[in-house]
Design a protein around this motif. Structure first.
Motif, PDB file in Angstrom:
ATOM      1  N   PHE A 172    -175.044  71.380 -26.204  1.00 20.47           N
ATOM      2  CA  PHE A 172    -176.236  71.136 -27.019  1.00 20.47           C
ATOM      3  C   PHE A 172    -176.572  72.330 -27.925  1.00 20.47           C
ATOM      4  CE2 PHE A 172    -176.906  67.738 -24.011  1.00 20.47           C
ATOM      5  CZ  PHE A 172    -177.563  66.771 -24.753  1.00 20.47           C
ATOM      6  N   SER A 173    -175.930  73.483 -27.706  1.00 22.20           N
ATOM      7  CA  SER A 173    -176.215  74.671 -28.519  1.00 22.20           C
ATOM      8  C   SER A 173    -175.260  74.824 -29.695  1.00 22.20           C
ATOM      9  CB  SER A 173    -176.144  75.928 -27.639  1.00 22.20           C
ATOM     10  OG  SER A 173    -177.091  75.873 -26.600  1.00 22.20           O
ATOM     11  N   PRO A 176    -176.731  73.207 -33.468  1.00 20.47           N
ATOM     12  CA  PRO A 176    -177.680  74.004 -34.277  1.00 20.47           C
ATOM     13  C   PRO A 176    -177.031  75.184 -34.994  1.00 20.47           C
ATOM     14  CG  PRO A 176    -178.635  73.480 -32.147  1.00 20.47           C
ATOM     15  CD  PRO A 176    -177.200  73.065 -32.084  1.00 20.47           C
ATOM     16  N   SER A 182    -179.437  69.292 -32.486  1.00 19.19           N
ATOM     17  CA  SER A 182    -178.896  69.429 -31.128  1.00 19.19           C
ATOM     18  C   SER A 182    -178.764  68.092 -30.415  1.00 19.19           C
ATOM     19  CB  SER A 182    -179.797  70.354 -30.304  1.00 19.19           C
ATOM     20  OG  SER A 182    -181.107  69.814 -30.194  1.00 19.19           O
TER      21      SER A 182
END
Length: 205
Positions: A172-173, A176, A182
């Motif tokens: 999820f990082s 970005p 995300s």
């Protein structure tokens, strides 16, 4: 001379008599059962009482052999009727081989695609040695660096339960850092296609 009255227990004689009568009646019943049941196994006047126990033992062993034989036949029939222990047919073996071959091809394609996309992501983020994306364990380090996390997080990915949480944080990082939402990390939870969509969108858009 009665010593019971000096002991202070008034009911000792009564309890002793009752226990004695109970034991005598018990032994009498056992003895009568023995003498009544034994002549049934032996014919009167032809076989002596000394031979009767051997005849009963032979009869019991005969019954035990029949029970063991029945149990063995039941075990054989149950193993023959049990589908889990039956050998696979040729069609089932061919189907299993096809499934294994298909899974292997999909796994190989997914590995090549993810490695290529991860190399492109590393080049976008100016991560050194982007070619490490093709090395099985080193590509995890590239993912961690693409997520902007320290390289020692690689150790956490080998800890049970912790690796699941760290893996989600890394996935999820990464978006970005590439200027994307995300929420693209949710694509990982899609069966089969999710892996291709996640890495494809990050690498080529």
């Amino acid at each position: 001379m009665n010593f019971v009255k000096y002991l202070g227990f008034r009911h000792v004689d009564v309890v002793y008599r009752r226990i004695s009568l109970f034991l005598i009646s018990l032994f009498a019943v056992i003895g009568l059962q023995h003498f009544v049941a034994e002549p049934i196994l032996s014919a009167p006047g032809s076989i002596s009482n000394a031979i009767a126990p051997s005849a009963s033992i032979a009869l019991i062993t005969h019954f035990n052999e029949q029970i063991v034989a029945q149990d063995s036949t039941q075990d054989n029939t149950s193993s023959e009727n049990n589908p889990t222990t039956a050998p696979l047919t040729e069609e089932q073996k061919a189907l299993a081989d096809k499934i294994l071959l298909f899974s292997g091809v999909i796994g190989l394609l997914a590995y090549l695609f993810v490695s290529f996309c991860l190399m492109k992501i590393a080049e976008k983020l100016s991560i050194p040695n982007s070619w490490l994306a093709w090395v099985p364990i080193a590509q995890i380090w590239v993912m961690i660096r693409a997520a902007g996390k320290p390289g020692w997080w690689l150790i956490l990915l080998f800890v049970p339960l912790v690796n699941f949480v760290i893996g989600l944080i890394v996935l999820f990082s990464i978006p970005p850092n590439l200027g994307k939402s995300s929420l693209l990390g949710l694509l990982i939870f899609l069966p089969v296609l999710g892996v291709f969509l996640y890495w494809g969108l990050l690498a080529f858009t």
